[in-house]
Scaffold this motif. Structure first.
Motif, PDB file in Angstrom:
ATOM      1  N   ASP A 140       0.834  -1.950   0.242  1.00  0.00           N
ATOM      2  CA  ASP A 140      -0.133  -0.285   0.464  1.00  0.00           C
ATOM      3  C   ASP A 140       1.395   1.035   0.547  1.00  0.00           C
ATOM      4  OD1 ASP A 140      -2.163   2.088   0.343  1.00  0.00           O
ATOM      5  OD2 ASP A 140      -3.361   0.924   2.008  1.00  0.00           O
ATOM      6  N   ALA A 141       0.778   2.157  -1.239  1.00  0.00           N
ATOM      7  CA  ALA A 141       1.082   3.339  -1.338  1.00  0.00           C
ATOM      8  C   ALA A 141       0.374   4.526  -0.429  1.00  0.00           C
ATOM      9  CB  ALA A 141       1.865   3.848  -2.685  1.00  0.00           C
ATOM     10  N   GLY A 142      -0.166   4.800  -0.206  1.00  0.00           N
ATOM     11  CA  GLY A 142      -0.663   5.387   0.824  1.00  0.00           C
ATOM     12  C   GLY A 142      -1.900   6.430  -0.095  1.00  0.00           C
ATOM     13  N   GLY A 143      -2.268   6.467  -1.698  1.00  0.00           N
ATOM     14  CA  GLY A 143      -3.451   6.551  -1.839  1.00  0.00           C
ATOM     15  C   GLY A 143      -4.616   6.481  -1.250  1.00  0.00           C
TER      16      GLY A 143
ATOM     17  N   ALA B 238       3.950  13.155  -1.740  1.00  0.00           N
ATOM     18  CA  ALA B 238       3.793  12.237  -2.550  1.00  0.00           C
ATOM     19  C   ALA B 238       4.293  10.344  -2.030  1.00  0.00           C
ATOM     20  CB  ALA B 238       5.435  12.590  -3.695  1.00  0.00           C
ATOM     21  N   ALA B 239       4.315   9.629  -2.947  1.00  0.00           N
ATOM     22  CA  ALA B 239       4.779   8.188  -2.105  1.00  0.00           C
ATOM     23  C   ALA B 239       6.146   8.010  -2.798  1.00  0.00           C
ATOM     24  CB  ALA B 239       4.079   7.260  -2.820  1.00  0.00           C
ATOM     25  N   ASP B 240       7.085   7.214  -1.318  1.00  0.00           N
ATOM     26  CA  ASP B 240       8.818   7.075  -1.806  1.00  0.00           C
ATOM     27  C   ASP B 240       9.159   6.175  -2.787  1.00  0.00           C
ATOM     28  OD1 ASP B 240      11.081   6.750  -1.691  1.00  0.00           O
ATOM     29  OD2 ASP B 240      11.154   7.762   0.365  1.00  0.00           O
ATOM     30  N   LEU B 241       8.964   6.376  -3.837  1.00  0.00           N
ATOM     31  CA  LEU B 241       9.289   5.411  -4.748  1.00  0.00           C
ATOM     32  C   LEU B 241       9.682   4.425  -4.889  1.00  0.00           C
ATOM     33  CD1 LEU B 241       7.409   7.548  -7.818  1.00  0.00           C
ATOM     34  CD2 LEU B 241       6.824   5.490  -6.496  1.00  0.00           C
ATOM     35  N   ILE B 242      11.286   4.535  -4.393  1.00  0.00           N
ATOM     36  CA  ILE B 242      12.325   4.371  -4.597  1.00  0.00           C
ATOM     37  C   ILE B 242      12.264   3.112  -2.901  1.00  0.00           C
ATOM     38  CG2 ILE B 242      14.913   4.475  -3.821  1.00  0.00           C
ATOM     39  CD1 ILE B 242      14.776   7.007  -5.742  1.00  0.00           C
ATOM     40  N   LYS B 243      11.361   3.570  -2.029  1.00  0.00           N
ATOM     41  CA  LYS B 243      11.652   2.644  -0.371  1.00  0.00           C
ATOM     42  C   LYS B 243      10.383   1.958  -0.937  1.00  0.00           C
ATOM     43  CE  LYS B 243      11.295   4.258   3.107  1.00  0.00           C
ATOM     44  NZ  LYS B 243      11.206   6.075   4.361  1.00  0.00           N
ATOM     45  N   LEU B 244       9.062   2.271  -2.057  1.00  0.00           N
ATOM     46  CA  LEU B 244       8.534   1.055  -1.962  1.00  0.00           C
ATOM     47  C   LEU B 244       9.242  -0.473  -2.864  1.00  0.00           C
ATOM     48  CD1 LEU B 244       5.512   3.621  -2.423  1.00  0.00           C
ATOM     49  CD2 LEU B 244       5.541   1.512  -0.982  1.00  0.00           C
ATOM     50  N   MET B 245       9.881   0.202  -3.993  1.00  0.00           N
ATOM     51  CA  MET B 245      10.331  -0.053  -4.843  1.00  0.00           C
ATOM     52  C   MET B 245      11.314  -1.288  -4.840  1.00  0.00           C
ATOM     53  SD  MET B 245      10.432   1.765  -8.767  1.00  0.00           S
ATOM     54  CE  MET B 245      10.602   0.619  -9.668  1.00  0.00           C
TER      55      MET B 245
ATOM     56  N   ALA C 107      -9.102   2.514  -8.750  1.00  0.00           N
ATOM     57  CA  ALA C 107      -9.520   2.874  -7.594  1.00  0.00           C
ATOM     58  C   ALA C 107      -8.949   2.426  -6.794  1.00  0.00           C
ATOM     59  CB  ALA C 107     -11.278   2.416  -7.185  1.00  0.00           C
ATOM     60  N   ARG C 108      -9.277   3.140  -4.989  1.00  0.00           N
ATOM     61  CA  ARG C 108      -8.367   2.459  -3.600  1.00  0.00           C
ATOM     62  C   ARG C 108      -8.506   0.941  -3.456  1.00  0.00           C
ATOM     63  NH1 ARG C 108      -8.946   4.153   2.619  1.00  0.00           N
ATOM     64  NH2 ARG C 108      -6.664   3.440   3.024  1.00  0.00           N
ATOM     65  N   VAL C 109      -6.939   0.156  -3.675  1.00  0.00           N
ATOM     66  CA  VAL C 109      -6.764  -1.080  -3.761  1.00  0.00           C
ATOM     67  C   VAL C 109      -7.575  -1.219  -1.741  1.00  0.00           C
ATOM     68  CG1 VAL C 109      -5.817  -2.983  -3.504  1.00  0.00           C
ATOM     69  CG2 VAL C 109      -6.067  -1.415  -5.051  1.00  0.00           C
ATOM     70  N   VAL C 110      -7.909  -1.932  -1.070  1.00  0.00           N
ATOM     71  CA  VAL C 110      -7.985  -2.310   0.245  1.00  0.00           C
ATOM     72  C   VAL C 110      -8.161  -3.131   0.521  1.00  0.00           C
ATOM     73  CG1 VAL C 110      -9.048   0.507   0.412  1.00  0.00           C
ATOM     74  CG2 VAL C 110     -10.844  -2.025   0.470  1.00  0.00           C
TER      75      VAL C 110
ATOM     76  N   ARG D 110       2.385  -6.049  -5.701  1.00  0.00           N
ATOM     77  CA  ARG D 110       1.918  -4.563  -6.895  1.00  0.00           C
ATOM     78  C   ARG D 110       2.030  -3.572  -5.841  1.00  0.00           C
ATOM     79  NH1 ARG D 110      -4.733  -3.640  -7.923  1.00  0.00           N
ATOM     80  NH2 ARG D 110      -4.664  -2.242  -8.362  1.00  0.00           N
ATOM     81  N   ILE D 111       3.077  -2.931  -6.224  1.00  0.00           N
ATOM     82  CA  ILE D 111       2.669  -1.332  -5.595  1.00  0.00           C
ATOM     83  C   ILE D 111       0.910  -0.684  -6.110  1.00  0.00           C
ATOM     84  CG2 ILE D 111       4.029   0.115  -4.339  1.00  0.00           C
ATOM     85  CD1 ILE D 111       6.038  -1.451  -5.830  1.00  0.00           C
ATOM     86  N   ALA D 112       0.095  -0.638  -5.128  1.00  0.00           N
ATOM     87  CA  ALA D 112      -0.429  -0.241  -4.893  1.00  0.00           C
ATOM     88  C   ALA D 112      -1.040   1.085  -4.882  1.00  0.00           C
ATOM     89  CB  ALA D 112      -1.829  -1.231  -4.877  1.00  0.00           C
ATOM     90  N   ASN D 113      -2.378   1.592  -4.517  1.00  0.00           N
ATOM     91  CA  ASN D 113      -2.678   3.540  -4.114  1.00  0.00           C
ATOM     92  C   ASN D 113      -2.037   4.360  -4.562  1.00  0.00           C
ATOM     93  OD1 ASN D 113      -4.678   1.875  -3.039  1.00  0.00           O
ATOM     94  ND2 ASN D 113      -3.886   1.363  -2.003  1.00  0.00           N
TER      95      ASN D 113
END
Length: 340
Positions: free
Chosen positions: A165-168, A254-261, A337-340, A239-242
């Motif tokens: 979950d990227a937080g969106g 903004a989501a921290d893409l480097i950390k998420l990846m 849509a948001r993934v929950v 999957r890095i969602a949201n």
């Protein structure tokens, strides 16, 4: 000669727009062409069913026990389960009135330009289905990745362990996907006894029908692609969602893409078993490069690669994240849509 109301048919207006001042078929600037590099990476194998493929996965290991002298050991066994994926049939047709096609003697050239458009349309539809195809709501499709990785709730789906979950929280989200392609992990499939890839047949001149079921002679072409997606081991897709797109672009919360990846890479058990590749749309790739400029470590690298464009091989600069390629997929939408 009527040129209106011919739904799905080439008209004189179309022909006029396709000719240059000399009367020859003009080179068309393919402004609708997209980059969907997942089609370059996806391996294919023949399914073992006429409708798709049934794979077997191990779901449990035998029990090993510590044995004492003069005591026996109870027998044990592993457990297995079947994973079955169905294929879909992607198909389209072209019908061009022979008198329109023969204007100025350019029938072959004009049909070739039309063929490019049909192939591009099928490629875009295929790329979108790989990620968003949903056989539950559209039974004629095959299941893509999004319906399989559709929740972060681990109590409802095992695949949720591989959804980050990227937080969106809104409806302008997108996803980054990490797929480890291979015969033991994730692969494209085609039905048993069929042929892999996009098939084309020139049907020649046929009797076509207008809206009143009156016949006319037309050049006809047929395209078909029998295809599906087999996820043999769910652990090899992340999957890095949201990812909130508006926040990403404005660089506000903004989501921290480097950390998420980096987290996504850690979810793949044995990357060497296949070929791991990241997929993102252009907006995400742009902002990933910008975020990398603010980091003290050199997470991104660039390497030259060859790609097909307009029937030619062209050299491109390919972006990599800690050695994993990052491919562009224009069909990854920014309105998830948001993934929950």
């Amino acid at each position: 000669m009527a040129t209106l109301g011919l739904n799905g048919k080439v008209t004189l207006v179309d022909i006029a727009k396709s000719l240059d001042p000399s009367g020859r078929v003009a080179d068309v600037a393919e402004l609708l062409t997209q980059t969907n590099e997942v089609l370059y990476d996806m391996p294919w194998m023949e399914g073992n069913l006429p409708t798709g493929h049934k794979g077997t996965i191990r779901t449990g290991l035998p029990t090993a026990v510590w044995r004492s002298f003069y005591q026996g050991v109870p027998p044990s066994k592993s457990t297995r389960a079947n994973v079955e994926d169905a294929c879909g049939v992607l198909e389209t047709r072209s019908e061009v009135d022979i008198d329109i096609a023969k204007l100025n003697g350019n029938s072959a050239e004009f049909r070739l330009t039309e063929a490019r458009a049909f192939v591009e349309s099928m490629n875009q539809t295929m790329a979108q289905t790989i990620f968003y195809g949903n056989a539950s709501t559209n039974p004629e499709q095959f299941n893509g990745l999004a319906p399989r990785y559709s929740t972060v709730n681990t109590s409802t789906a095992q695949t949720a362990y591989n959804v980050i979950d990227a937080g969106g929280t809104g409806s302008d989200n997108t996803s980054i996907w990490l797929v480890c392609w291979g015969p033991q992990t994730v692969t494209g499939i085609y039905p048993k006894g069929s042929v892999a890839g996009l098939q084309h047949e020139d049907l020649g001149v046929i009797d076509a029908f207008d809206s009143n079921q009156n016949r006319f002679r037309a050049y006809a072409d047929w395209w078909q692609w029998k295809c599906g997606l087999h996820v043999k081991d769910w652990r090899y897709v992340v999957r890095i969602a949201n990812i909130d797109v508006s926040n990403l672009v404005t660089e506000s919360g903004a989501a921290d893409l480097i950390k998420l990846m980096t987290r996504a890479m850690a979810r793949i058990p044995f990357p060497g078993i296949g070929t791991p590749v990241f997929y993102a749309n252009r907006t995400v790739k742009e902002m990933l490069s910008i975020q990398a400029l603010n980091k003290s470590v050199n997470a991104l690298g660039v390497q030259e690669a060859l790609r097909q464009f307009g029937g030619m091989q062209v050299a491109i600069q390919e972006l990599k994240f800690l050695g994993y390629p990052i491919r562009t997929v224009d069909r990854l939408i920014t309105t998830e849509a948001r993934v929950v």
